[in-house]
Design a protein around this motif. Structure first.
Motif, PDB file in Angstrom:
ATOM      1  N   UNK A  49       5.913   0.925   0.155  1.00 15.04           N
ATOM      2  CA  UNK A  49       6.883   1.966  -0.187  1.00 15.04           C
ATOM      3  C   UNK A  49       7.037   2.994   0.921  1.00 15.04           C
ATOM      4  N   UNK A  50       6.088   3.031   1.851  1.00 12.64           N
ATOM      5  CA  UNK A  50       6.187   3.943   2.989  1.00 12.64           C
ATOM      6  C   UNK A  50       6.858   3.299   4.190  1.00 12.64           C
ATOM      7  N   UNK A  51       7.245   2.016   4.066  1.00 13.16           N
ATOM      8  CA  UNK A  51       7.869   1.327   5.201  1.00 13.16           C
ATOM      9  C   UNK A  51       9.243   1.907   5.484  1.00 13.16           C
ATOM     10  N   UNK A  52       9.725   1.640   6.687  1.00 17.59           N
ATOM     11  CA  UNK A  52      10.996   2.207   7.113  1.00 17.59           C
ATOM     12  C   UNK A  52      12.206   1.576   6.421  1.00 17.59           C
ATOM     13  N   UNK A  53      12.310   0.236   6.297  1.00 14.41           N
ATOM     14  CA  UNK A  53      13.504  -0.335   5.654  1.00 14.41           C
ATOM     15  C   UNK A  53      13.635   0.169   4.218  1.00 14.41           C
ATOM     16  N   UNK A  54      14.780   0.707   3.889  1.00 18.69           N
ATOM     17  CA  UNK A  54      14.979   1.303   2.579  1.00 18.69           C
ATOM     18  C   UNK A  54      14.928   0.266   1.468  1.00 18.69           C
ATOM     19  N   UNK A  55      15.332  -0.974   1.738  1.00 21.47           N
ATOM     20  CA  UNK A  55      15.314  -2.015   0.717  1.00 21.47           C
ATOM     21  C   UNK A  55      13.883  -2.330   0.283  1.00 21.47           C
ATOM     22  N   UNK A  56      12.974  -2.404   1.222  1.00 17.05           N
ATOM     23  CA  UNK A  56      11.570  -2.650   0.889  1.00 17.05           C
ATOM     24  C   UNK A  56      11.006  -1.479   0.101  1.00 17.05           C
ATOM     25  N   UNK A  57      11.401  -0.272   0.469  1.00 15.19           N
ATOM     26  CA  UNK A  57      10.953   0.901  -0.268  1.00 15.19           C
ATOM     27  C   UNK A  57      11.359   0.824  -1.735  1.00 15.19           C
ATOM     28  N   UNK A  58      12.602   0.481  -1.980  1.00 17.50           N
ATOM     29  CA  UNK A  58      13.106   0.437  -3.353  1.00 17.50           C
ATOM     30  C   UNK A  58      12.392  -0.623  -4.180  1.00 17.50           C
ATOM     31  N   UNK A  59      12.198  -1.802  -3.601  1.00 14.84           N
ATOM     32  CA  UNK A  59      11.535  -2.883  -4.339  1.00 14.84           C
ATOM     33  C   UNK A  59      10.080  -2.527  -4.643  1.00 14.84           C
ATOM     34  N   UNK A  60       9.369  -2.034  -3.655  1.00 13.41           N
ATOM     35  CA  UNK A  60       7.956  -1.702  -3.857  1.00 13.41           C
ATOM     36  C   UNK A  60       7.786  -0.549  -4.838  1.00 13.41           C
ATOM     37  N   UNK A  61       8.646   0.454  -4.729  1.00 14.13           N
ATOM     38  CA  UNK A  61       8.553   1.597  -5.641  1.00 14.13           C
ATOM     39  C   UNK A  61       8.866   1.188  -7.071  1.00 14.13           C
ATOM     40  N   UNK A  62       9.893   0.364  -7.251  1.00 15.81           N
ATOM     41  CA  UNK A  62      10.244  -0.080  -8.596  1.00 15.81           C
ATOM     42  C   UNK A  62       9.216  -1.000  -9.212  1.00 15.81           C
ATOM     43  N   UNK A  63       8.471  -1.736  -8.389  1.00 14.54           N
ATOM     44  CA  UNK A  63       7.478  -2.688  -8.916  1.00 14.54           C
ATOM     45  C   UNK A  63       6.155  -2.024  -9.284  1.00 14.54           C
ATOM     46  N   UNK A  64       5.909  -0.834  -8.800  1.00 15.40           N
ATOM     47  CA  UNK A  64       4.622  -0.178  -9.064  1.00 15.40           C
ATOM     48  C   UNK A  64       4.290  -0.054 -10.556  1.00 15.40           C
ATOM     49  N   UNK A  65       5.187   0.467 -11.411  1.00 14.47           N
ATOM     50  CA  UNK A  65       4.824   0.598 -12.831  1.00 14.47           C
ATOM     51  C   UNK A  65       4.653  -0.728 -13.549  1.00 14.47           C
ATOM     52  N   UNK A  66       5.146  -1.830 -12.969  1.00  9.59           N
ATOM     53  CA  UNK A  66       5.047  -3.132 -13.625  1.00  9.59           C
ATOM     54  C   UNK A  66       3.699  -3.811 -13.390  1.00  9.59           C
ATOM     55  N   UNK A  67       2.975  -3.387 -12.367  1.00  9.06           N
ATOM     56  CA  UNK A  67       1.711  -4.049 -12.026  1.00  9.06           C
ATOM     57  C   UNK A  67       0.672  -3.927 -13.140  1.00  9.06           C
TER      58      UNK A  67
END
Length: 737
Positions: A49-67
């Motif tokens: 979620x700290x990576x530069x590409x915004x798409x990776x940020x969105x996917x990682x941030x959205x997946x956190x509560x699902x883990x």
């Protein structure tokens, strides 16, 4: 792109502190590998979620509560189950971290701070650790530093010339906060009593240990008072007193005689035995309850029952109370030999000394043969609470495949044993004292285990009755596996016979008359089912006890009351590994639920519905291959209906239909490209289509971007008719690469 300001970094640290507060709650009761893996995945997603590409940020941030949810599901099947409360708290922590990592405004950061603060304070309040207060103090100090810094920055931006930086402000505030917290703790200490254990909560697993629910968290009560708010028996000293020896409480024999009817044969002297004075009794280790003496056999040839009469001093007719699954059977006596009239027990299964094991701080007493299965089947073990109310017996009414029992504060092996027929009992005493709460751990096998166990069953029994042999052959003719044959017999009895306890056989051959009349008590259903199972070559036995009715559970009291009329008889069948599972042939009683695995259920579904499955597969294939035809027809119908009912919006519908056709033809519009440019490029190979496209685009521009309202022409209709799926496919092929 997110900006990594000091405010965001501090908010992330506060969220991480809140996640750390859950560690002390989960690590003592969960599989370490599963918990470490869950935290590792959360850490990896946080770094992504700290990576530069915004798409990776969105996917990682959205997946956190699902883990946490995903690992909770995984743990239920492959490891120690995770309590629902712990999963919910972990989800809250990951949501707080996700808001800190991905929040694009100060409001999201503020919500992250609030949620992390709630999580830290809540976890510390329910924790049993003496060091649980450390994390809230760390969070409060970090939050104070965070708030002061934010307030300073706001003043510096609003009044840059009026704000003077002072390096002593934040350290001084932190020291003042520590002093305030320490003073408040000193004043509050020893002024509040220890809160009572949580017995009822808003989650299914609130209260108890892993043996009252495999996913329950220990430290919030063991559920001893879950049945009618009554404590366990403090001691067994009163067992030897006259008040117990002269008790008039009903036995299982008495209740069967009242509910089903007394045996036609004259009762022998042992069945009429009454309680003797204290001085005439044998030593404790030789005593046997009156009900157990009278229940050494069970006759199926009985007289019509009389009405059950309760003692005058009884205000509640409950015999026992049960806190656990309903619709189950609690066995007290088992019989393996039948002579045509009476059931008796010939095999000696006595076990005077059960194996003692420690589960947490509790002593459980289990069968020596079942000890090895406890660790293997820990996830499938369920624990119910049984309270004795008015039952004159040393037997413990327990479900099938009971592995062990536990009574609070009782750690003596001579208090527990296995009777001759394989039932749990409390030997050496007149009866189990009233209000004794017994924890009963049992397992429920899956259909897969039963099929495998019956397939490996090699024991055979000789034919008993010609009518039974004929009935077994007729009912099981279409089934090959022993389990399916057994279920067919049970289904036949439940669907074609009537359970009537008031019906008394007039013949000496009760089973034969039952087969002819198709009517009788549940003891005749159980007897017939057991004998039919033997006709299949399976070992079976007759069982008596109690049935816990599904409608008997009282939500407010938290238990189900078992009454004298709930006495019941059923049958059990032996597996190759020595375990016995129950079958319920009597209509009106809930059948045991032996759930198959997903693989077995899929096989059964495929075997049962393979013609329908073949038709569905063929139809699905036909629909897929003809998708261009029926989707084209569907889009054309939508266009015509919309043009008829909504002429003002036909331009929007026209471009939607064309884009849907283009996706079907494989030449869809790329994201961000203007629709006019896309249409003009697409229709370049066809001059007619290109002219109609320009006319349509001009009309659309004039309609939506011009102040003058030009009348709608027919260009949209012509373009929709012209650019069908087939035409678009041809145009796409003719376009230059």
């Amino acid at each position: 792109m997110l900006t990594w300001s000091r405010r965001r970094v501090e908010t992330i640290l506060l969220a991480l502190i809140s996640l750390g507060s859950i560690v002390s709650l989960r690590t003592p009761v969960e599989t370490q590998l599963c918990f470490v893996s869950e935290m590792a995945v959360i850490a990896v997603l946080g770094l992504l979620a700290m990576a530069r590409p915004s798409r990776i940020q969105e996917i990682a941030t959205g997946a956190l509560p699902l883990i946490p949810i995903a690992f909770a599901v995984i743990a239920r099947f492959f490891a120690t189950p995770i309590a629902l409360e712990m999963t919910a708290l972990t989800v809250l922590g990951t949501v707080s971290l996700a808001m800190a990592l991905g929040g694009r405004s100060t409001r999201w950061l503020a919500l992250s701070v609030v949620s992390s603060g709630f999580l830290v304070l809540f976890c510390s309040s329910i924790s049993d650790s003496r060091y649980a207060v450390a994390l809230p103090i760390i969070w409060i100090l970090s939050c104070v530093w965070h708030l002061i810094a934010n307030h300073w920055e706001q003043l510096d931006m609003a009044l840059p010339e009026s704000v003077a930086r002072n390096w002593t402000l934040r350290p001084a505030t932190m020291i003042a906060t520590v002093v305030t917290l320490a003073g408040a703790g000193y004043v509050a200490q020893d002024r509040f009593t220890r809160p009572p254990h949580l017995l009822h909560g808003f989650m299914p697993t609130s209260g108890g240990s892993r043996w009252s629910d495999p996913a329950a968290r220990s430290g919030v009560g063991t559920g001893e008072s879950a049945i009618a708010a009554k404590d366990h028996a403090e001691s067994f000293g009163a067992v030897d007193s006259d008040i117990f020896l002269e008790s008039t409480e009903s036995s299982l024999l008495d209740m069967f005689n009242d509910m089903v009817g007394e045996p036609k044969a004259k009762k022998n002297r042992r069945e009429k035995a009454q309680a003797m004075p204290n001085q005439d009794f044998l030593p404790n280790h030789e005593r046997t309850a009156r009900s157990d003496l009278g229940s050494s056999s069970f006759s199926v040839d009985r007289m019509p029952p009389s009405s059950h009469r309760l003692p005058d001093d009884v205000t509640d007719s409950s015999v026992i109370q049960w806190d656990g699954p309903t619709g189950i059977r609690l066995a007290m006596h088992r019989y393996d030999t039948f002579d045509g009239t009476d059931w008796t027990q010939s095999t000696d299964l006595t076990c005077e000394t059960l194996k003692r094991i420690k589960i947490g701080e509790d002593s459980w007493f289990v069968e020596p043969e079942q000890h090895a299965r406890i660790d293997q089947d820990a996830s499938s073990i369920s624990v119910g609470l049984l309270k004795i109310i008015r039952l004159d017996s040393t037997r413990m009414p327990v479900p099938m495949m009971t592995t062990g029992v536990h009574i609070e504060k009782i750690d003596r092996q001579d208090f527990f044993g296995i009777a001759r027929d394989g039932c749990f009992q409390m030997p050496g005493r007149e009866k189990i004292p009233a209000l004794t709460v017994i924890h009963v751990a049992s397992t429920r096998p899956s259909e897969d285990e039963l099929r495998l166990g019956l397939q490996e069953q090699t024991a055979t029994t000789p034919p008993i009755h010609a009518d039974l042999r004929s009935l077994a052959d007729r009912v099981t003719r279409e089934h090959e596996h022993a389990y399916d044959q057994l279920q067919a017999i049970v289904t036949h009895l439940r669907n074609n016979f009537t359970c009537d306890r008031s019906f008394a056989p007039t013949s000496d051959q009760a089973v034969s008359q039952f087969l002819d009349s198709r009517r009788g008590g549940d003891h005749l259903f159980a007897t017939t089912a057991a004998l039919l199972a033997r006709e299949l070559g399976l070992q079976s036995r007759f069982v008596t006890g109690f049935y816990v009715r599904p409608d008997a559970f009282d939500i407010t009291a938290g238990h189900a009351s078992v009454l004298p009329r709930d006495v019941h008889a059923w049958a059990e069948v032996r597996l190759a590994d020595g375990r016995w599972f129950e079958i319920e042939p009597s209509p009106g009683y809930q059948r045991p639920d032996y759930r198959p695995s997903i693989w077995l259920a899929s096989q059964q579904l495929a075997a049962t519905y393979w013609p329908l499955a073949a038709i569905v597969v063929a139809a699905s294939l036909a629909v897929f291959l003809s998708r261009r035809i029926w989707i084209e027809w569907l889009l054309t119908s939508i266009w015509r209906l919309t043009s008829w009912f909504y002429p003002q919006g036909n331009l929007r519908v026209a471009i939607w239909v064309i884009e849907a056709r283009a996706r079907l033809a494989g030449c869809q519009r790329s994201s961000g490209r203007p629709q006019r440019d896309w249409l003009e490029e697409l229709t370049q190979p066809d001059l007619t289509a290109q002219a109609v496209t320009r006319q349509f685009c001009d009309a659309a521009d004039a309609r939506f971007f011009s102040s003058s309202q030009r009348p709608i022409d027919d260009s949209s209709q012509r373009l929709v008719r012209l650019l069908n799926t087939r035409t678009l496919s041809q145009l796409a092929k003719e376009l230059p690469i």
